[in-house]
Motif scaffolding. Structure first.
Motif, PDB file in Angstrom:
ATOM      1  N   TYR A 130     -10.036  -3.625  -2.887  1.00 49.95           N
ATOM      2  CA  TYR A 130      -9.831  -3.920  -4.467  1.00 49.95           C
ATOM      3  C   TYR A 130     -10.526  -3.417  -5.236  1.00 49.95           C
ATOM      4  CZ  TYR A 130      -6.483  -7.310  -2.401  1.00 49.95           C
ATOM      5  OH  TYR A 130      -5.376  -8.119  -1.801  1.00 49.95           O
ATOM      6  N   LYS A 137      -5.551  -5.767  -6.274  1.00 49.55           N
ATOM      7  CA  LYS A 137      -5.996  -6.935  -6.675  1.00 49.55           C
ATOM      8  C   LYS A 137      -5.288  -8.010  -7.634  1.00 49.55           C
ATOM      9  CE  LYS A 137     -10.260  -9.796  -6.712  1.00 49.55           C
ATOM     10  NZ  LYS A 137     -11.546  -9.644  -6.307  1.00 49.55           N
ATOM     11  N   ARG A 140      -1.743  -8.608  -5.567  1.00 44.02           N
ATOM     12  CA  ARG A 140      -2.153  -8.986  -4.301  1.00 44.02           C
ATOM     13  C   ARG A 140      -1.118 -10.100  -3.725  1.00 44.02           C
ATOM     14  NH1 ARG A 140      -7.874 -11.746  -4.857  1.00 44.02           N
ATOM     15  NH2 ARG A 140      -7.637 -12.177  -2.489  1.00 44.02           N
TER      16      ARG A 140
END
Ligand code: ATP
Length: 248
Positions: A130, A137, A140
């Protein structure tokens, strides 16, 4: 120097379906901790070379019929693909290949499935991925199938990083991506290479971008290496300029 070579391909021939000779004696050396580029046009044999190294040819009815592939000084061409992964060689396939129905994070975690060093280490590496790919991120919990082409390429590379590899074979990372994204992906490859020390062998048709990020390049034509050298020298080579960089 000689002892820094982690992967050595020596004069290999590859035949598909018992008859089609595709690699006609390819040799290359991949130094540990470097970025090496395998260049050439469509059908030159780049993907075949990478698959020969990771032992993924069998499912395509291809085989290495001559030559040797040595990894860390050991002959590896008889091993199966899973054993290559265990030894630290991971291939990121052309075309990205995410699990479309899994989330971005679940995709990344699939990359860690062979690891036995515990959940703490795996979650630390998830944070590492990430860190390189902040965009992942943000995404995600999204289903991978609904993310953009660039994001899927990031997932594919991130998943490879999750296996804690030593050597990453990266097939055509620029494929289908807008120039700005291509640049972004190569910047990340460069920083992963510098910070984590992972070795990269990447296949690219985009000679221009590859030679700006790689340290060394091999140019393939019809299954043969026709030229090789430090990337900076290839960039200045008149033939490379004329035939591969689109300027004479
Ligand atoms: P691309 O960027 O299009 O993938 P490439 O340089 O990676 O090009 P390869 O995919 O290695 O080239 O293909 C080299 C040659 O091998 C091509 O002529 C291709 O048609 C042939 N080839 C690839 N896979 C197979 C297969 N499974 N069976 C028969 N021939 C194949």
């Amino acid at each position: 120097t000689e002892q820094d070579t982690v992967l050595e391909v020596n004069n290999i021939e590859v035949i598909y379906n018992h008859v089609i000779l595709v690699l006609k004696g390819v040799s290359l050396k991949v130094p540990k901790g470097g970025i090496t580029a395998l260049l050439g046009g469509n059908g030159a044999g780049k993907t075949t070379t990478l698959k020969a190294i990771s032992n993924l040819l069998h499912s395509e009815r291809g085989e290495v019929t001559k030559g040797t592939i040595m990894y860390r000084g050991e002959r590896v061409q008889e091993l199966d693909p899973a054993e290559m992964v265990k030894r630290g060689v991971i291939q990121v396939m052309e075309g990205r290949h995410c699990f479309e129905h899994l989330t971005v994070e679940e995709n990344l975690l699939t990359g860690a499935y062979t690891r036995t060093d515990g959940r703490g280490a795996v979650s630390a590496d998830l944070e590492m991925v990430y860190n390189y790919f902040p965009r992942l991120k943000e995404r995600r919990t999204s289903q991978a199938g609904y993310t953009s082409g660039g994001e899927q390429q990031m997932v594919a590379i991130g998943r490879a990083l999750m296996s804690r590899p030593e050597t990453i074979l990266l097939d055509e990372p620029s494929m289908g991506l807008a120039p700005q994204l291509v640049e972004q992906i190569f910047e990340i490859v460069k920083s992963v290479n510098e910070n984590e020390g992972y070795t990269f062998l990447l296949a690219e048709q985009n000679t221009n971008v590859a030679l700006r990020y790689a340290h060394y390049g091999y140019i393939l034509e019809s299954g043969r290496v026709v030229m090789d050298g430090p990337a900076a020298e290839l960039r200045e080579n008149p033939d490379v300029k004329e035939f591969y960089l689109g300027m004479s």
